[in-house]
Design a protein around this motif. Structure first.
Motif, short mmCIF file in Angstrom:
data_model
loop_
_atom_site.label_atom_id
_atom_site.label_comp_id
_atom_site.label_asym_id
_atom_site.label_seq_id
_atom_site.Cartn_x
_atom_site.Cartn_y
_atom_site.Cartn_z
N SER A 87 0.83 -1.21 0.00
CA SER A 87 0.00 0.00 0.00
C SER A 87 0.86 1.26 0.00
O SER A 87 0.57 2.24 -0.69
CB SER A 87 -0.94 0.00 1.21
N ASP A 94 -7.00 7.25 0.29
CA ASP A 94 -8.17 7.16 1.16
C ASP A 94 -9.28 7.96 0.49
O ASP A 94 -9.20 9.19 0.38
CB ASP A 94 -7.86 7.72 2.54
N SER A 264 -7.87 1.58 -4.83
CA SER A 264 -8.74 2.37 -3.96
C SER A 264 -10.17 2.41 -4.49
O SER A 264 -11.13 2.31 -3.72
CB SER A 264 -8.16 3.78 -3.79
N GLN A 267 -11.72 -1.01 -3.99
CA GLN A 267 -12.11 -1.16 -2.59
C GLN A 267 -13.44 -0.46 -2.30
O GLN A 267 -14.27 -0.99 -1.55
CB GLN A 267 -11.02 -0.59 -1.68
N ASP A 303 -6.90 -6.65 0.26
CA ASP A 303 -8.14 -6.43 1.02
C ASP A 303 -8.60 -7.74 1.65
O ASP A 303 -9.02 -8.66 0.94
CB ASP A 303 -9.24 -5.86 0.12
#
Length: 421
Positions: A87, A94, A264, A267, A303
């Motif tokens: 990551s 984020d 991201s 996710q 994840d």
């Protein structure tokens, strides 16, 4: 006169080299170090004489953070550190809270209930997605995130693997025929008792870069932005292919990377799927071909919510990309400095001991078969050391780059075994 001047400069410069260098082109004097020998003939590779040197920097020894190293014995602590490492290397983002979802259209198509939805991320155009599940399904079902491929086509996104109507354009059907043996495979797995979600990835479909939004100097003469005809769509896809290096360099300059944005956004899509009332969030999977296989490696490896992963048509080593096949791939694959610490298959191996299936094509043009086999051996070693050899499988199917019916059958069976069993 100009030619005389060039001749004079050439001769005088050579004379200067002789005077200043003490006879640079003479043989070494007695006691001086000999000239290094000319390089020996070598296997052809993408960067010529620099290939062996570049490979020798980091790829001829066990990567420093590989779980195969003797210093690692606890899979759980290693996994946590490895996820943080990858990551950080990719500069993951984020994206904040899960966005509100808007349903635009719903119905039933060939036994599959669908919802066409969209949601707004903190940047760019709204992301379009589709939810698929069996008609008249009751209760909570396992959920699978379907990750569409690249296919040299950024005009299309979710339509590459899903379908909600019979009257699709010919270029959509051609894509299904070329890569999926005529199927919208997300619909087929949904029929087996899953809630499927397919969303447009960054730079594809609803998330594509619009030519009208960039400076004229890089539009390559494109002035019609309507994309109403196949000729216009082909022109856009050609432009988008050439624009990849600009987008990748721009992301690097912003302090992130293309893999980070993919990861991201995937996710976030997984969070939307997991939050649905008809989904059992403890039974989530993901799968995809090619670019979707790359995204499966990243999402499945990083994840922990992905209980079962199926990576199709994207499994090899960094050596393969360094020496032989980077020209067949996009800028979406690369994480700077990571090859020092993990080989490419070990990104997916971070999920061990969770169930993982890798499906390869023996004549897959974007990869070298021997490096695909090395990647399989690496994952076998990781899963064996994790005490979970029964939860890893790799199959090699005949044919070129594809996810055909035979491969789909194997993938669907793997999901049934681990998400329903």
């Amino acid at each position: 006169m100009p030619n005389d001047r060039r001749d004079f400069l050439k001769k005088s410069s050579l004379a200067g080299v002789g005077l200043m260098g003490g006879g640079l082109f003479d043989l070494p004097s007695q006691g001086a170090a000999p000239f290094p020998p000319f390089p020996m003939p070598q296997e052809l590779n993408l960067i010529g004489a620099y290939g062996p040197w570049a490979k020798g920097l980091h790829l001829e020894s066990l990567p420093s953070f590989s779980f195969r190293n003797e210093r690692f014995s606890d899979i759980d602590s290693w996994r946590l550190e490895a996820r943080n490492l990858v990551s950080a290397r990719m500069a993951a983002l984020d994206l904040g809270a899960v966005p509100e979802v808007t349903v635009h259209r719903s119905g039933v198509y060939e036994g599959v209930s669908f919802e066409e939805i969209s949601y707004q991320l903190p940047y760019g155009m709204p992301t379009k997605a589709v939810i698929l599940k069996p008609e008249n399904a009751k209760g909570k079902l396992p959920g699978i995130l379907g990750l569409h491929c690249h296919g040299g086509n950024k005009f299309l996104g979710l339509d590459k693997i899903s379908r909600t109507r019979s009257d699709v354009p010919g270029y959509v059907q051609t894509h299904h025929d070329t890569y999926y043996e005529g199927r919208a495979w997300a619909n087929e797995v949904a029929k087996q008792g899953y809630v499927m979600m397919v969303h447009d990835a960054f730079a594809f479909g609803s998330r594509r870069v619009r030519v009208e939004d960039v400076p004229p100097v890089i539009r390559r003469g494109i002035t019609d932005f309507s994309l109403d005809t196949i000729e216009q769509i082909d022109a856009y896809n050609d432009w988008a292919s050439d624009h990849e290096h600009i987008l990748a360099k721009s992301l690097f300059s912003a302090g992130t990377s293309w893999p980070a944005v993919f990861f991201s956004e995937d996710q976030m899509a997984l969070s939307i799927l997991a939050a649905r009332s008809d989904v059992d969030a403890s039974r989530l999977g993901c799968a995809g071909l090619s670019g979707g296989g790359l995204r499966t490696v990243m999402l499945g490896g990083l994840d922990p919510r992905i209980a079962c992963a199926v990576a199709v048509g994207f499994m090899t080593t960094w050596t393969d990309l360094l020496l032989y096949k980077s020209y067949t791939h996009t800028w979406m694959s690369y994480v700077p400095a990571l090859p020092q610490e993990l080989d490419f298959p070990e990104i997916l191996g971070i999920r061990a001991p969770l169930p993982t299936l890798v499906l390869n094509d023996i004549e897959d043009q974007p990869f070298t078969l021997s490096e695909m086999e090395k990647a399989d051996k690496i994952l076998q070693e990781v899963y064996a050391k994790a005490g979970a050899s029964d939860r890893y499988r790799c199959s090699f199917h005949p044919g070129p780059h594809k996810f055909d019916k035979a491969m789909q059958t194997e993938a669907f069976g793997w999901f049934d075994q681990w998400l329903k069993g």
